[in-house]
Design an enzyme around this catalytic site. Structure first.
Site, PDB file in Angstrom:
ATOM      1  N   SER A  25       0.623  -0.869  -0.299  1.00  0.00           N
ATOM      2  CA  SER A  25       0.000  -0.528  -0.200  1.00  0.00           C
ATOM      3  C   SER A  25       1.136   1.035  -0.283  1.00  0.00           C
ATOM      4  O   SER A  25       0.208   2.204  -0.094  1.00  0.00           O
ATOM      5  CB  SER A  25      -0.872   0.069   1.340  1.00  0.00           C
ATOM      6  OG  SER A  25      -0.183   0.186   2.145  1.00  0.00           O
TER       7      SER A  25
ATOM      8  N   HIS B 225      -5.368  -3.745  -2.614  1.00  0.00           N
ATOM      9  CA  HIS B 225      -5.191  -2.818  -4.229  1.00  0.00           C
ATOM     10  C   HIS B 225      -4.907  -3.659  -4.716  1.00  0.00           C
ATOM     11  O   HIS B 225      -4.679  -2.779  -5.904  1.00  0.00           O
ATOM     12  CB  HIS B 225      -4.065  -2.312  -3.413  1.00  0.00           C
ATOM     13  CG  HIS B 225      -3.739  -1.710  -2.443  1.00  0.00           C
ATOM     14  ND1 HIS B 225      -4.456  -0.178  -1.893  1.00  0.00           N
ATOM     15  CD2 HIS B 225      -3.776  -1.826  -0.774  1.00  0.00           C
ATOM     16  CE1 HIS B 225      -4.488   0.307  -0.777  1.00  0.00           C
ATOM     17  NE2 HIS B 225      -3.759  -0.464   0.096  1.00  0.00           N
TER      18      HIS B 225
ATOM     19  N   LYS C 165     -12.466  -0.338  -1.065  1.00  0.00           N
ATOM     20  CA  LYS C 165     -11.811   0.193  -2.323  1.00  0.00           C
ATOM     21  C   LYS C 165     -12.283   0.089  -3.279  1.00  0.00           C
ATOM     22  O   LYS C 165     -13.013   1.055  -3.974  1.00  0.00           O
ATOM     23  CB  LYS C 165     -10.407  -0.027  -2.333  1.00  0.00           C
ATOM     24  CG  LYS C 165     -10.096  -0.340  -0.703  1.00  0.00           C
ATOM     25  CD  LYS C 165      -8.588  -0.034  -0.231  1.00  0.00           C
ATOM     26  CE  LYS C 165      -7.877   0.331   0.843  1.00  0.00           C
ATOM     27  NZ  LYS C 165      -8.749   0.070   2.096  1.00  0.00           N
TER      28      LYS C 165
HETATM   29  C1  LIG Z   1      -3.155  -3.297   2.601  1.00  0.00           C
HETATM   30  C2  LIG Z   1      -4.556  -3.051   3.529  1.00  0.00           C
HETATM   31  N1  LIG Z   1      -5.064  -4.438   3.700  1.00  0.00           N
HETATM   32  C3  LIG Z   1      -6.503  -4.462   4.600  1.00  0.00           C
HETATM   33  C4  LIG Z   1      -6.854  -2.859   4.903  1.00  0.00           C
HETATM   34  C5  LIG Z   1      -8.111  -2.374   5.408  1.00  0.00           C
HETATM   35  O1  LIG Z   1      -9.077  -2.221   5.018  1.00  0.00           O
HETATM   36  P1  LIG Z   1     -10.170  -1.345   5.039  1.00  0.00           P
HETATM   37  O2  LIG Z   1     -10.073  -0.453   4.925  1.00  0.00           O
HETATM   38  O3  LIG Z   1     -11.184  -2.393   4.912  1.00  0.00           O
HETATM   39  O4  LIG Z   1     -10.772  -1.853   7.180  1.00  0.00           O
HETATM   40  C6  LIG Z   1      -6.609  -1.341   4.362  1.00  0.00           C
HETATM   41  C7  LIG Z   1      -7.002  -0.241   3.844  1.00  0.00           C
HETATM   42  O5  LIG Z   1      -6.501   0.743   3.934  1.00  0.00           O
HETATM   43  C8  LIG Z   1      -5.279  -2.162   3.032  1.00  0.00           C
HETATM   44  O6  LIG Z   1      -4.586  -1.129   2.722  1.00  0.00           O
END
Ligand SMILES: Cc1ncc(COP(=O)(O)O)c(C=O)c1O
Length: 411
Positions: free
Chosen positions: A189, A217, A249
C-alpha cells in the site's frame, strides 16, 4: 471548561504522526473534509474543486448509478441495519448472495464478509494460528495483518520485502510438522509494487505452509478483468489458499472478505471473533458491494482505462526524473526524502489544486518520505497531464528533481 481539568491518571502516549510540525509549517493536509464528488475530482470544504490523487476508488465506481440504485433498494427492502450479529439473527439473504458472488469472483468454494478489511485480517489470522504455530510476513505488510499476527499469539517472523530467498531461508529452518501461515499483500500500500506470487506460492507448497494474500489494492486493478493477482500472473486460482480483500476500495462500500475452501469459511463463520461478536454489514453496503461486482464484470473497459492512465502517469513522472520505487499498480509513490520535503512538495501541489498527500516517516522508512499519488479510471487525460506538470514544478522547487528537468511535460 473541561470537566477533566484536574483529572490526570497518566500521560497519553506520544503522537508519532508529525502533526505539530505539519501545523507549524502550515502544510497539514489530513482529515480534509470532502463536500462533494465530481468524477476524478472532489469539492473540498474551504478549498473548492481539486483533482483527487488520493482515492482508492480505482475503477471510479463511487457515484455509479447502478451501485447507488442497488444500495437504495437494499435499504427499502431491509432498512438501515440488521438484527444483530450474523451467526445469531443478523444474516440477510443478501449477505449470502454477496458471499456467493465474492467466491465466484475469486474462484473459491465460499466466502465470509466482515465489517471491514481491518477486521477481516485481524479476525481471520488470529483464528487460524495459535501459540505453537508460525506466522510469516513480508516486512511491508499492512498494519491490519501485523495486528492479526500479534493478537494470534503465534510465533511471528518477518522476511525482507519481496525477498523470496530470505523467505525460503526462514521456511527451511522451521520444523516441517509445525503449522505455518505465510501472509502477504498482493500490492503493497505504500510502495505500489506487486508480491512475487509465482515463487511465494511454490515455496508455500514446498514447505507445507498455507498462503494468505491481501488483495485490498489489487482487486479490480490487477489482471485484464480485474480479478486480481492470480489473473495478473496467469496462475491457477489454487495458487492462494486464503484470499482476503476489502469492500472499501475498488468496491465502493465498506467491509472485508475472506474467500477460500468450504472448510475454511465454515471455521471462520463459527470461530472468528470479529464475525461472531460484531454486527452484520448493513444492507445498503451489502447491496452496493453486490452491484459493484456485477459492474466490474460488465464494464471491463474501466480496467483498460485504469491501466492506460497508470502507464501514462508513471512513464511521464519517471521520465522527469522522479523515483517511483518499483510501483506497478495504481499506487505511485514519488520519493522526496525527508518528511519536511515531502510535506512542502505536497503543499505546493495542493495549492495548485491537487488532492495529494505526503506520507511521512515513521509511516515509511526514514529518508523515503513521499508524495503518494493514486491514479484511477475516473481521471481524465487532461487532469493527469495537468497533475504531472504541477508535480514537475513542485519537484524542481523543492529540489526533489534537478532544475534541468525544464522541458516540462507535453500535454
Ligand atoms: C493492504 C490493506 N489491507 C487491509 C486494509 C483494511 O481495509 P479496510 O479499510 O476495509 O478496513 C487496508 C486499508 O487501507 C489495506 O491497505
Amino acid at each position: 471548561m473541561s470537566t477533566y481539568h484536574n483529572y490526570k491518571p497518566f500521560e497519553l502516549p506520544q503522537l508519532i504522526w508529525p502533526v505539530k510540525m505539519g501545523k507549524e509549517m502550515g502544510v497539514y493536509f489530513y482529515l480534509e473534509p470532502v463536500a462533494a464528488l465530481r468524477g476524478g475530482r472532489v469539492v473540498v470544504e474551504g478549498r473548492g474543486e481539486m483533482i483527487m490523487l488520493s482515492s482508492y476508488s480505482y475503477l471510479g465506481l463511487l457515484g455509479h448509478p447502478e451501485i447507488e440504485k442497488e444500495a437504495k433498494q437494499a435499504i427499502e427492502k431491509f432498512s438501515t441495519g440488521c438484527h444483530g450479529v450474523r451467526l445469531l439473527a443478523g444474516t440477510l439473504t443478501i449477505h449470502n448472495e454477496l458471499e456467493k458472488q465474492i467466491a465466484k469472483f475469486k474462484w473459491t468454494d465460499d466466502a465470509i464478509v466482515y465489517s471491514s478489511g481491518y477486521v477481516a485480517n485481524v479476525s481471520s489470522i488470529s483464528t487460524l494460528v495459535k501459540r505453537n504455530d508460525f506466522v510469516i510476513c513480508d516486512k511491508l505488510n499492512h498494519a491490519s495483518i501485523v495486528d492479526g499476527c500479534v493478537l494470534s499469539g503465534a510465533k511471528f517472523l518477518r522476511f525482507r520485502h519481496n525477498d523470496m530467498d530470505h523467505l525460503e531461508k526462514i521456511l527451511k529452518k522451521l520444523n516441517s510438522g509445525a503449522n505455518k501461515l505465510v501472509v502477504v499483500d498482493a500490492v503493497f500500500s505504500m510502495d505500489g509494487d506487486i508480491i512475487n506470487l509465482p515463487v511465494i506460492s511454490k515455496l508455500c507448497r514446498k514447505y507445507g505452509a498455507l498462503l494468505m494474500v491481501d488483495e485490498a489494492h489489487s482487486l479490480g486493478v490487477l489482471g485484464k478483468r480485474g480479478h486480481g493477482v492470480e489473473e495478473h500472473f496467469g496462475l491457477s486460482p489454487g495458487a492462494i489458499d486464503i484470499k482476503m480483500g476489502t469492500l472499501s476500495k475498488t468496491i465502493p462500500s465498506v467491509g472485508g472478505y475472506i474467500a477460500g475452501s468450504t472448510k475454511l469459511i465454515e471455521l471462520l463463520k463459527h470461530q472468528s471473533r470479529g464475525f461472531i461478536y460484531s454486527a452484520a454489514l448493513p444492507p445498503a453496503q451489502v447491496g452496493a458491494a453486490i452491484a459493484a461486482l456485477k459492474v466490474i464484470e460488465n464494464e471491463p473497459e474501466r480496467i483498460e482505462i485504469l491501466h492506460k492512465n497508470i502507464s501514462h502517469f508513471k512513464k511521464a513522472i519517471e521520465h522527469l526524473g522522479f523515483n517511483t520505487l518499483k510501483s506497478e499498480s495504481a499506487i505511485i509513490p514519488i520519493i522526496c526524502g525527508e518528511t519536511e520535503t515531502a510535506m512542502e512538495m505536497a503543499k505546493l501541489c495542493q495549492d495548485e489544486g491537487l488532492f495529494v498527500q505526503a506520507i511521512p516517516h515513521p509511516v515509511v522508512p526514514k529518508g523515503t518520505a513521499r508524495l503518494r499519488c493514486i491514479i484511477t479510471a475516473a481521471h481524465t487525460r487532461e487532469d493527469i497531464d495537468y497533475s504531472i506538470n504541477v508535480i514537475l514544478k513542485a519537484g524542481q522547487k523543492t529540489g526533489v528533481i534537478s532544475q534541468r528537468s525544464k522541458a516540462g511535460h507535453k500535454m
